[in-house]
Design a protein around this motif. Structure first.
Motif, PDB file in Angstrom:
ATOM      1  N   ILE A 354     -31.323 -83.001  -7.484  1.00  0.00           N
ATOM      2  CA  ILE A 354     -30.751 -82.315  -6.533  1.00  0.00           C
ATOM      3  C   ILE A 354     -31.184 -83.360  -5.189  1.00  0.00           C
ATOM      4  CG2 ILE A 354     -30.301 -80.140  -5.503  1.00  0.00           C
ATOM      5  CD1 ILE A 354     -29.733 -80.241  -8.486  1.00  0.00           C
ATOM      6  N   GLU A 355     -30.464 -83.943  -4.679  1.00  0.00           N
ATOM      7  CA  GLU A 355     -30.816 -84.612  -3.338  1.00  0.00           C
ATOM      8  C   GLU A 355     -31.319 -83.717  -2.156  1.00  0.00           C
ATOM      9  OE1 GLU A 355     -29.765 -88.617  -1.124  1.00  0.00           O
ATOM     10  OE2 GLU A 355     -28.295 -87.234  -1.927  1.00  0.00           O
ATOM     11  N   ASN A 356     -32.692 -83.878  -2.073  1.00  0.00           N
ATOM     12  CA  ASN A 356     -33.450 -83.093  -0.909  1.00  0.00           C
ATOM     13  C   ASN A 356     -33.439 -81.627  -1.287  1.00  0.00           C
ATOM     14  OD1 ASN A 356     -34.370 -85.351   0.510  1.00  0.00           O
ATOM     15  ND2 ASN A 356     -32.349 -85.630   1.206  1.00  0.00           N
ATOM     16  N   GLY A 357     -33.011 -81.183  -2.539  1.00  0.00           N
ATOM     17  CA  GLY A 357     -33.140 -79.888  -2.844  1.00  0.00           C
ATOM     18  C   GLY A 357     -31.771 -79.052  -2.400  1.00  0.00           C
ATOM     19  N   ARG A 358     -30.811 -79.753  -1.719  1.00  0.00           N
ATOM     20  CA  ARG A 358     -29.763 -79.024  -1.292  1.00  0.00           C
ATOM     21  C   ARG A 358     -28.653 -78.529  -2.279  1.00  0.00           C
ATOM     22  NH1 ARG A 358     -29.646 -75.376   2.699  1.00  0.00           N
ATOM     23  NH2 ARG A 358     -30.969 -77.014   3.843  1.00  0.00           N
ATOM     24  N   ILE A 359     -28.638 -77.204  -2.792  1.00  0.00           N
ATOM     25  CA  ILE A 359     -27.363 -76.795  -3.779  1.00  0.00           C
ATOM     26  C   ILE A 359     -26.296 -76.402  -2.941  1.00  0.00           C
ATOM     27  CG2 ILE A 359     -26.964 -75.223  -5.455  1.00  0.00           C
ATOM     28  CD1 ILE A 359     -29.787 -75.341  -6.540  1.00  0.00           C
ATOM     29  N   ALA A 360     -25.133 -77.115  -3.002  1.00  0.00           N
ATOM     30  CA  ALA A 360     -24.042 -76.944  -2.197  1.00  0.00           C
ATOM     31  C   ALA A 360     -22.769 -77.454  -3.266  1.00  0.00           C
ATOM     32  CB  ALA A 360     -24.047 -77.199  -0.987  1.00  0.00           C
ATOM     33  N   ASP A 361     -21.605 -76.761  -2.593  1.00  0.00           N
ATOM     34  CA  ASP A 361     -20.244 -77.538  -3.049  1.00  0.00           C
ATOM     35  C   ASP A 361     -19.944 -78.491  -1.915  1.00  0.00           C
ATOM     36  OD1 ASP A 361     -20.307 -76.525  -5.792  1.00  0.00           O
ATOM     37  OD2 ASP A 361     -18.737 -74.657  -5.026  1.00  0.00           O
ATOM     38  N   PHE A 362     -19.668 -79.809  -2.245  1.00  0.00           N
ATOM     39  CA  PHE A 362     -19.188 -80.460  -1.286  1.00  0.00           C
ATOM     40  C   PHE A 362     -17.768 -80.975  -1.357  1.00  0.00           C
ATOM     41  CE2 PHE A 362     -23.864 -81.115  -2.159  1.00  0.00           C
ATOM     42  CZ  PHE A 362     -24.222 -81.193  -0.894  1.00  0.00           C
ATOM     43  N   ASP A 363     -17.151 -81.072  -0.232  1.00  0.00           N
ATOM     44  CA  ASP A 363     -15.888 -80.987  -0.126  1.00  0.00           C
ATOM     45  C   ASP A 363     -15.224 -82.437  -0.442  1.00  0.00           C
ATOM     46  OD1 ASP A 363     -15.772 -82.434   2.183  1.00  0.00           O
ATOM     47  OD2 ASP A 363     -15.144 -80.656   3.350  1.00  0.00           O
ATOM     48  N   GLU A 364     -13.873 -82.707  -0.280  1.00  0.00           N
ATOM     49  CA  GLU A 364     -13.321 -84.070  -0.495  1.00  0.00           C
ATOM     50  C   GLU A 364     -13.945 -85.086   0.374  1.00  0.00           C
ATOM     51  OE1 GLU A 364     -10.470 -81.868   2.247  1.00  0.00           O
ATOM     52  OE2 GLU A 364     -11.575 -81.495   0.516  1.00  0.00           O
ATOM     53  N   ASN A 365     -14.625 -84.761   1.675  1.00  0.00           N
ATOM     54  CA  ASN A 365     -15.090 -85.562   2.546  1.00  0.00           C
ATOM     55  C   ASN A 365     -16.577 -85.675   2.205  1.00  0.00           C
ATOM     56  OD1 ASN A 365     -12.492 -86.249   4.096  1.00  0.00           O
ATOM     57  ND2 ASN A 365     -12.634 -84.060   4.944  1.00  0.00           N
ATOM     58  N   GLY A 366     -16.926 -85.207   1.203  1.00  0.00           N
ATOM     59  CA  GLY A 366     -18.541 -84.910   1.047  1.00  0.00           C
ATOM     60  C   GLY A 366     -19.194 -84.206   1.953  1.00  0.00           C
ATOM     61  N   LEU A 367     -18.795 -82.904   2.422  1.00  0.00           N
ATOM     62  CA  LEU A 367     -19.365 -82.186   3.450  1.00  0.00           C
ATOM     63  C   LEU A 367     -19.442 -80.895   3.099  1.00  0.00           C
ATOM     64  CD1 LEU A 367     -17.554 -83.212   6.684  1.00  0.00           C
ATOM     65  CD2 LEU A 367     -19.734 -84.219   5.701  1.00  0.00           C
ATOM     66  N   ALA A 368     -20.612 -80.050   3.321  1.00  0.00           N
ATOM     67  CA  ALA A 368     -20.693 -78.570   3.041  1.00  0.00           C
ATOM     68  C   ALA A 368     -21.373 -77.856   4.226  1.00  0.00           C
ATOM     69  CB  ALA A 368     -21.514 -78.527   1.798  1.00  0.00           C
ATOM     70  N   HIS A 369     -20.795 -76.483   4.075  1.00  0.00           N
ATOM     71  CA  HIS A 369     -21.275 -75.673   5.480  1.00  0.00           C
ATOM     72  C   HIS A 369     -21.009 -76.236   6.677  1.00  0.00           C
ATOM     73  CE1 HIS A 369     -23.265 -72.623   7.396  1.00  0.00           C
ATOM     74  NE2 HIS A 369     -24.058 -73.214   7.911  1.00  0.00           N
ATOM     75  N   HIS A 370     -19.574 -76.300   6.955  1.00  0.00           N
ATOM     76  CA  HIS A 370     -19.006 -76.775   8.244  1.00  0.00           C
ATOM     77  C   HIS A 370     -19.837 -78.159   8.563  1.00  0.00           C
ATOM     78  CE1 HIS A 370     -18.327 -72.517   8.433  1.00  0.00           C
ATOM     79  NE2 HIS A 370     -19.311 -72.180   8.472  1.00  0.00           N
ATOM     80  N   GLY A 371     -19.813 -79.052   7.544  1.00  0.00           N
ATOM     81  CA  GLY A 371     -20.127 -80.512   7.903  1.00  0.00           C
ATOM     82  C   GLY A 371     -21.627 -80.597   8.255  1.00  0.00           C
ATOM     83  N   GLN A 372     -22.473 -79.419   7.948  1.00  0.00           N
ATOM     84  CA  GLN A 372     -23.980 -79.594   8.198  1.00  0.00           C
ATOM     85  C   GLN A 372     -24.741 -80.437   7.046  1.00  0.00           C
ATOM     86  OE1 GLN A 372     -25.901 -76.118   9.346  1.00  0.00           O
ATOM     87  NE2 GLN A 372     -27.896 -76.691   8.441  1.00  0.00           N
ATOM     88  N   TYR A 373     -24.226 -80.462   6.022  1.00  0.00           N
ATOM     89  CA  TYR A 373     -24.832 -81.161   4.852  1.00  0.00           C
ATOM     90  C   TYR A 373     -23.766 -82.115   4.284  1.00  0.00           C
ATOM     91  CZ  TYR A 373     -27.674 -77.029   5.479  1.00  0.00           C
ATOM     92  OH  TYR A 373     -28.248 -75.935   5.830  1.00  0.00           O
ATOM     93  N   GLN A 374     -24.104 -83.028   3.837  1.00  0.00           N
ATOM     94  CA  GLN A 374     -23.655 -84.338   3.287  1.00  0.00           C
ATOM     95  C   GLN A 374     -23.799 -84.767   1.832  1.00  0.00           C
ATOM     96  OE1 GLN A 374     -22.918 -87.428   6.001  1.00  0.00           O
ATOM     97  NE2 GLN A 374     -21.215 -88.405   4.846  1.00  0.00           N
ATOM     98  N   GLY A 375     -22.958 -84.854   1.152  1.00  0.00           N
ATOM     99  CA  GLY A 375     -23.182 -85.425  -0.305  1.00  0.00           C
ATOM    100  C   GLY A 375     -21.931 -86.066  -0.880  1.00  0.00           C
TER     101      GLY A 375
END
Length: 587
Positions: A354-375
């Motif tokens: 889990i990169e840097n411990g951030r569990i999120a669903d990343f969208d088609e642009n690799g962004l989560a939570h209004h673009g704050q996190y990237q994956g």
């Protein structure tokens, strides 16, 4: 012991008049005119597991609009050894969506953090967590915090026993005031007088951390803790612990009197005296820790000021405890092996990166939570772990390195769990998405929520790792691991001073570069270059990585190489951390 009330730090005065941590927290929660709580209460709420923060990305905009800062809270759960059931995980996931920002952050102390929790949601979040047996009592504050324990159950019986010990220690050292029940669970006052038999009315001078390691794995960085218990296993049975004391990562830029320190191993204790030994060490820190200067208030400074001999004398005087000589032990590494492995009872476990411990669903642009996190693009990590929790019959374990272990999978159930992993493309060591270098990296949260951050960390390290991966590939060592740690400040949350390469934020876009820690967590790194940006970082590391590739001895880790070749001085003692800083050439 000689500290007078006049000389106490402001935080000590806040604790003294708090009525066993109550302060005016209840009144602050009821005030709907502001998203914040009273300044003094922000020191007390840490004991309940949460910090007041504001979104630093929005500060200028809100100030220009004459609005108060965007206050919100980071809330951390207490979770001994980082173990939850599938049912508990599903509830923890639900709370992230209902009361926080729809993501979960795994901490380096094996627990979950929620971000962007509104003041009005603190109480319902804690109440709902309590219904499934989880609380936040002592997850932060001047008390013992979440007790860590090795996450890798190679010896299943021993691993189960140290998990039991993590719970026993956590419960024994939890603060006892009824303030948690009254303020957040809204239980009626019991009428009983509050008593803190271990901490007293003013608790500890500073935070306190305990971890249990099972050699040869040092996956909890046991020497980074105020008390590190190193399991001694004989004939496949746990017989006791080697005791290390005085570890701690925090320091302050420009203040050489502050420094990271590794725990000192002071002897062996049998299981029958372990709890009493730990409690007695806590009370020594309670009575002799610095209550005037919080930067000098950790157990490591109490030990260095008074000496190891003083600690032995106090153990004997207070509890009649005389530790036995240290038993043999050996550590091999301090990271997590990603992928599948089987314990001695035949059950399967799979560690997911889990990169840097951030569990999120990343969208088609690799962004989560209004673009704050990237994956990775279209990476439904949070959904996938939720689906696993629905079908998994064992436990879910958090590691001290931001990863997740799906633990205790029977042979008959492996295909179902593996099917979810494959469907969502989770990194279980079989995918080609992430390198060994990325697997060995770790960062703190930093911007935009941490008030202490001086530079980016979680949002920047993945990008920097990509550039270091290119350097590694060109040097034909793309499959090798280097332990890399990055933090936005020197407070040490991601244990940066145990990185073979460590980055500590100094200013926006600028970092201090540290080199030379041991792969097994038994040696600190040291400052190599100060206040440099990305171009300088890459210019410094490229030739060192190339030299390591060309000149290393068989099996030699990067941290050992830069020490052996004189690039950086070996540092084991915290008091030597600031001495002879930099390379021989720079000196």
């Amino acid at each position: 012991m000689s500290t007078t009330e006049k000389n106490l730090s402001p935080v000590e005065h806040i604790k003294t008049r708090s009525n066993f941590l109550r302060g005016t927290i209840a009144e602050g929660l009821a005030d709907e005119l502001t998203g914040s709580i009273a300044e003094d209460d922000t020191q007390l709420t840490k004991f309940f597991g949460f910090y007041q923060q504001d979104d630093r990305d929005l500060r200028a905009e809100r100030k220009a609009s004459k609005l108060e800062p965007h206050y919100q809270f980071m809330l951390r759960l207490r979770l001994p050894a980082g173990v939850v059931t599938g049912e508990q995980y599903l509830e923890i996931d639900r709370l992230a969506h209902e009361y926080a920002n729809g993501t979960l952050r795994l901490t380096t102390r094996q627990t979950f953090q929620y971000h962007h929790v509104a003041k009005r949601d603190l109480r319902p979040l804690l109440q709902d967590a309590y219904k499934v047996g989880v609380d936040a009592r002592g997850a932060c504050g001047d008390v013992n915090r979440n007790v860590m324990a090795s996450a890798f159950p190679e010896k299943s019986a021993v691993h189960a026993e140290i998990h039991d010990w993590s719970i026993k220690l956590s419960e024994h050292l939890a603060w006892k005031s009824k303030a948690y029940e009254e303020i957040f669970l809204q239980q009626a006052p019991s009428g009983e007088t509050d008593v803190e038999p271990i901490y007293g009315a003013t608790y500890l001078p500073r935070k306190f951390k305990i971890a249990i390691a099972v050699p040869p794995e040092n996956d909890v960085d046991v020497f980074a803790n105020d008390i590190g218990l190193i399991a001694v296993v004989e004939n496949d049975a746990l017989v006791g612990y080697n005791v290390a004391i005085g570890g701690g990562m925090g320091s302050t830029h420009g203040e050489p009197a502050t420094y990271p320190r590794l725990g000192s191993v002071i002897g062996f204790v049998g299981l029958d005296k372990t709890l009493e030994t730990v409690e007695t060490l806590v009370t020594i820190q309670r009575d002799y820790g610095d209550r005037e200067n919080r930067k000098h208030a950790r157990f490591k400074y109490t030990i260095d000021d008074n000496g190891i001999g003083f600690i032995h004398e106090q153990l004997d005087e207070r509890a009649g405890i005389k530790l036995e000589p240290t038993r043999d032990y050996h550590f091999e590494r301090n990271g997590d092996p990603i992928g599948w492995f089987q314990d001695d009872a035949g059950n399967w476990h799979v560690t997911l990166f889990i990169e840097n411990g951030r569990i999120a669903d990343f969208d088609e642009n690799g962004l989560a939570h209004h673009g704050q996190y990237q994956g990775p693009a279209n990476y439904k990590l949070m959904t996938a772990l939720r689906e696993i929790a629905k079908i998994h019959k064992g436990t879910i374990r958090l590691t001290g390195n931001h990863n997740v272990i799906i633990s205790g999978i029977a042979d008959a159930d492996r295909a179902d769990v593996e099917g979810v992993i494959d469907h969502y493309g989770l990194d279980d060591g079989k995918t080609k998405r992430n390198s060994a270098l990325r697997h060995a990296s770790m960062s703190c949260v930093a911007f935009p929520t941490c008030a202490l951050a001086m530079a980016e960390s979680e949002r920047y390290l993945p990008e920097l790792i990509g550039k270091l991966e290119d350097i590694m590939d060109k040097a034909d060592i793309g499959d090798e691991r280097i332990v890399i740690r990055m933090t936005g400040c020197p407070n040490g949350c991601a244990r940066p001073f145990l990185g073979e390469i460590g980055f500590v934020g100094k200013a926006p876009g600028k970092y201090n570069l540290y080199l030379g820690a041991a792969f097994d967590g038994s040696r600190l790194n040291k400052l190599y270059r100060e206040n440099i940006g990305e171009a300088e970082i890459l210019a410094e590391l490229t030739p060192l990585i190339q030299r390591w590739s060309a000149e290393r001895e068989d099996g030699e880790h990067f941290g050992d190489f830069v020490v052996r070749t004189g690039v950086i001085a070996a540092t084991v003692e915290g008091k030597d951390f600031h001495e002879n800083t930099g390379s021989a050439e720079a000196a």
